[in-house]
Design an enzyme around this catalytic site. Structure first.
Site, PDB file in Angstrom:
ATOM      1  N   SER A 106      91.311  33.762 138.621  1.00  0.00           N
ATOM      2  CA  SER A 106      91.364  33.963 137.173  1.00  0.00           C
ATOM      3  C   SER A 106      92.219  35.175 136.878  1.00  0.00           C
ATOM      4  CB  SER A 106      89.949  34.186 136.620  1.00  0.00           C
ATOM      5  OG  SER A 106      89.980  34.640 135.271  1.00  0.00           O
ATOM      6  N   TYR A 115      81.748  38.565 137.152  1.00  0.00           N
ATOM      7  CA  TYR A 115      82.793  37.540 137.097  1.00  0.00           C
ATOM      8  C   TYR A 115      84.121  38.115 137.580  1.00  0.00           C
ATOM      9  CZ  TYR A 115      85.828  33.814 135.420  1.00  0.00           C
ATOM     10  OH  TYR A 115      86.752  32.804 135.353  1.00  0.00           O
TER      11      TYR A 115
END
Length: 258
Positions: free
Chosen positions: A133, A146
């Site tokens: 990501s 995350y």
């Protein structure tokens, strides 16, 4: 026949990647926790799809998935570690359970699947693509576990590339920004509720400083994964390829000068 495994294959980027790979001639093992979306993708793929329901972070499930695909196709050419979740929070508000759950889904699953798949990938001189990501390189507000999990996934990619390149295995990571997936839609619905917007308004707000001004669609990320798996990327390994529409090149403070 070339064999591939895609984790988190039931929706979003995983689904689009499975379709792209099948279109390029791969037989695709579809790994995920929920059988229904996997079966829907398998119906679309026909004979090219194999449903492998299970938790990608479970070593037994990972080993079984790899062996089933290898048995069906004679080997394994590609592993796409896409499984993941977005649950997170600021450090003081994130429980140890939440931290472990996020790292388990986003990082440990890739470690476990790669460990199971590598012997077969070495035999076929295959490749690995990890779906990280933009949060691997840019910290988001309240996204501690995350961001950490995705940054670690990129480093896992580099370690595999460094250790196994001489043996013919390439490993790369894609780093998407916002992509129109069910998970992203849920996040945007939360933004919309907080700011009195609808979902489209939330996506627009999230892309106010974005060079392309829009989120990606899953097929755009899948096309990049297909490239990294292809002979056209034969000299690409250990890369973290940003598929973020330019998010990572923007200096937010420069907005004051517009």
């Amino acid at each position: 026949m070339r064999g591939a495994i895609v984790t988190g294959a039931g929706t979003g980027i995983g689904r689009a990647t499975a379709l792209a790979l099948a279109g390029d001639g791969y037989a695709v093992g579809l790994v995920g926790r929920r059988r229904e979306p996997l079966e829907e993708v398998a119906r679309t793929l026909g004979d090219a799809g194999l449903v492998l329901q299970g938790d990608a972070s479970d070593p037994n499930a990972a080993a079984e998935a790899v062996e089933q695909v290898a048995a069906a196709t004679g080997g394994l050419d590609l592993l796409v570690n896409n499984a993941g979740i977005g649950t997170s929070g600021p450090l003081l508000e994130e429980s140890l359970e939440s931290w472990e759950r996020t790292l388990g889904a986003n990082l440990t699953s890739a470690f476990v699947m790669t460990q199971a798949a590598l012997p077969h990938l070495l035999e076929r001189r295959g490749s690995i693509v990890n779906v990280a990501s933009v949060s691997a390189v840019r910290a988001g507000p309240g996204w501690t576990s995350y961001c950490v999990s995705k940054a670690a996934l990129v480093m896992l990619t580099k370690c595999v590339a460094a250790d196994y390149g001489r043996q013919g295995v390439r490993a790369n990571a894609v780093c998407p920004g916002w992509v129109r997936t069910p998970m992203a839609d849920e996040d945007m619905d939360a933004v919309a509720a907080a700011h009195g917007l609808d979902r489209e308004g939330a996506y627009e707000r999230a892309h106010a400083l974005h060079p392309l001004g829009r989120p990606a669609v899953p097929e755009e990320v899948a096309a990049t994964i297909l490239f990294l798996a292809s002979p056209a990327a034969a000299y690409v390994t250990g890369a973290e390829l940003m598929v973020d529409g330019g998010t990572s090149v923007v200096d937010p403070s420069a907005h004051a000068f517009r």
